[in-house]
Design a protein around this motif. Sequence first.
Motif, PDB file in Angstrom:
ATOM      1  N   HIS A   7       0.841  -1.210   0.000  1.00  0.00           N
ATOM      2  CA  HIS A   7       0.000   0.000   0.000  1.00  0.00           C
ATOM      3  C   HIS A   7       0.870   1.251   0.000  1.00  0.00           C
ATOM      4  O   HIS A   7       1.465   1.603   1.012  1.00  0.00           O
ATOM      5  CB  HIS A   7      -0.890  -0.002   1.254  1.00  0.00           C
ATOM      6  CG  HIS A   7      -1.959   1.037   1.265  1.00  0.00           C
ATOM      7  ND1 HIS A   7      -3.307   0.718   1.278  1.00  0.00           N
ATOM      8  CD2 HIS A   7      -1.909   2.392   1.278  1.00  0.00           C
ATOM      9  CE1 HIS A   7      -4.026   1.829   1.293  1.00  0.00           C
ATOM     10  NE2 HIS A   7      -3.194   2.862   1.297  1.00  0.00           N
ATOM     11  N   HIS A   9       1.306   5.379  -2.005  1.00  0.00           N
ATOM     12  CA  HIS A   9       0.728   6.422  -2.870  1.00  0.00           C
ATOM     13  C   HIS A   9       1.871   7.129  -3.597  1.00  0.00           C
ATOM     14  O   HIS A   9       2.145   8.298  -3.340  1.00  0.00           O
ATOM     15  CB  HIS A   9      -0.066   7.426  -2.033  1.00  0.00           C
ATOM     16  CG  HIS A   9      -1.232   6.833  -1.286  1.00  0.00           C
ATOM     17  ND1 HIS A   9      -2.509   6.812  -1.800  1.00  0.00           N
ATOM     18  CD2 HIS A   9      -1.307   6.225  -0.083  1.00  0.00           C
ATOM     19  CE1 HIS A   9      -3.335   6.225  -0.930  1.00  0.00           C
ATOM     20  NE2 HIS A   9      -2.620   5.860   0.121  1.00  0.00           N
ATOM     21  N   GLU A  95      -8.280   2.384  -1.874  1.00  0.00           N
ATOM     22  CA  GLU A  95      -8.800   2.087  -0.579  1.00  0.00           C
ATOM     23  C   GLU A  95     -10.195   2.679  -0.404  1.00  0.00           C
ATOM     24  O   GLU A  95     -10.439   3.829  -0.786  1.00  0.00           O
ATOM     25  CB  GLU A  95      -7.871   2.619   0.527  1.00  0.00           C
ATOM     26  CG  GLU A  95      -7.589   4.117   0.430  1.00  0.00           C
ATOM     27  CD  GLU A  95      -6.485   4.574   1.378  1.00  0.00           C
ATOM     28  OE1 GLU A  95      -6.715   4.609   2.598  1.00  0.00           O
ATOM     29  OE2 GLU A  95      -5.394   4.872   0.865  1.00  0.00           O
ATOM     30  N   HIS A 154      -6.012  -2.062   5.702  1.00  0.00           N
ATOM     31  CA  HIS A 154      -4.743  -1.394   5.491  1.00  0.00           C
ATOM     32  C   HIS A 154      -4.409  -0.526   6.693  1.00  0.00           C
ATOM     33  O   HIS A 154      -5.312  -0.029   7.371  1.00  0.00           O
ATOM     34  CB  HIS A 154      -4.804  -0.598   4.172  1.00  0.00           C
ATOM     35  CG  HIS A 154      -4.759   0.875   4.317  1.00  0.00           C
ATOM     36  ND1 HIS A 154      -3.577   1.551   4.532  1.00  0.00           N
ATOM     37  CD2 HIS A 154      -5.721   1.806   4.281  1.00  0.00           C
ATOM     38  CE1 HIS A 154      -3.850   2.858   4.613  1.00  0.00           C
ATOM     39  NE2 HIS A 154      -5.127   3.038   4.474  1.00  0.00           N
ATOM     40  N   ASP A 204       2.160   2.977   3.236  1.00  0.00           N
ATOM     41  CA  ASP A 204       1.203   4.088   3.082  1.00  0.00           C
ATOM     42  C   ASP A 204       1.958   5.379   2.729  1.00  0.00           C
ATOM     43  O   ASP A 204       1.472   6.470   2.999  1.00  0.00           O
ATOM     44  CB  ASP A 204       0.329   4.281   4.324  1.00  0.00           C
ATOM     45  CG  ASP A 204      -1.007   4.977   4.013  1.00  0.00           C
ATOM     46  OD1 ASP A 204      -1.376   5.082   2.819  1.00  0.00           O
ATOM     47  OD2 ASP A 204      -1.675   5.442   4.956  1.00  0.00           O
TER      48      ASP A 204
HETATM   49 ZN   LIG Z   1      -3.468   4.936   1.780  1.00  0.00          ZN
END
Ligand SMILES: [Zn+2]
Length: 258
Positions: A7, A9, A95, A154, A204
């Motif tokens: 996970h 970004h 998500e 997550h 994340d």
């Molecule tokens: Zn995220």
Amino acid sequence: MKLVDSHCHLDDKQFAADREAVIERARAAGVEYMMAIGTGDGPQDPETAIRLADCYPFFYATVGVHPHDAAKATPETFRPLRDLLSHPKVLALGEIGLDYHYDFSPRDTQRSVFIRQLELAREAGKPVVIHTREAWADTMQMLREHYTGAGIFHCFTGGPAEAQEALDFGFHLSFGGVLTFPKADPVREAARIAPLDRLLLETDAPYLAPVPYRGKRNEPAFLVETARELAQVRGIPVEELAAVTTRNFERLCLRYTG
Ligand SMILES: [Zn+2]
Ligand SMILES: [Zn+2]
């Protein structure tokens, strides 16, 4: 050591200036795959993670509307999501979920957009990536009423009771930088009680960097710190923890690549 950042970004603007270097550092640190989360700036651009996945063989993608952006969703938002879910490198829908901490979108809108996407994931037969913050009971209720299938919580930040509920529902728990924070004893306890074959790792990035990078921009190379912490919690060598979590990701997500 082979790791998977399940996970991140990396489409985020914070990586605009040095994305290539960030990706190189991740690979050098042993990050074998990365799953780019496709929520981006909102539902008007659902392909933001797919663009990364199209550029690199070791990148996979998700599509989805983040609960923060639920109010920006329109009836036209969902058809492209459904189409993109059949893209060979789109492994999951997410998500998605509920965030009652920020409440950026009204709660009833968050709930209806969440439910609509749970239905899409069920149709597509692909797992969901769940974001839930201060909304545990509602999240579990929506899942029970509207979803059957695989999924990932997550950045799991619950304690052992929530972990058990999620595990009983058949979901995986993905641990991020929070696991390394001094006050996160309940999260570490959750990580201790979960079966090894339900554990995943994530950054994340650019959010929630692990100790000793806490407060800085997070990046996939820092996954090593969270892996070390999780290995210590489990009392196993970090190489073994890396191998197990990589296998878990492959079993859960990569079977959809055909
Ligand atoms: Zn995220
Ligand atoms: Zn999230």
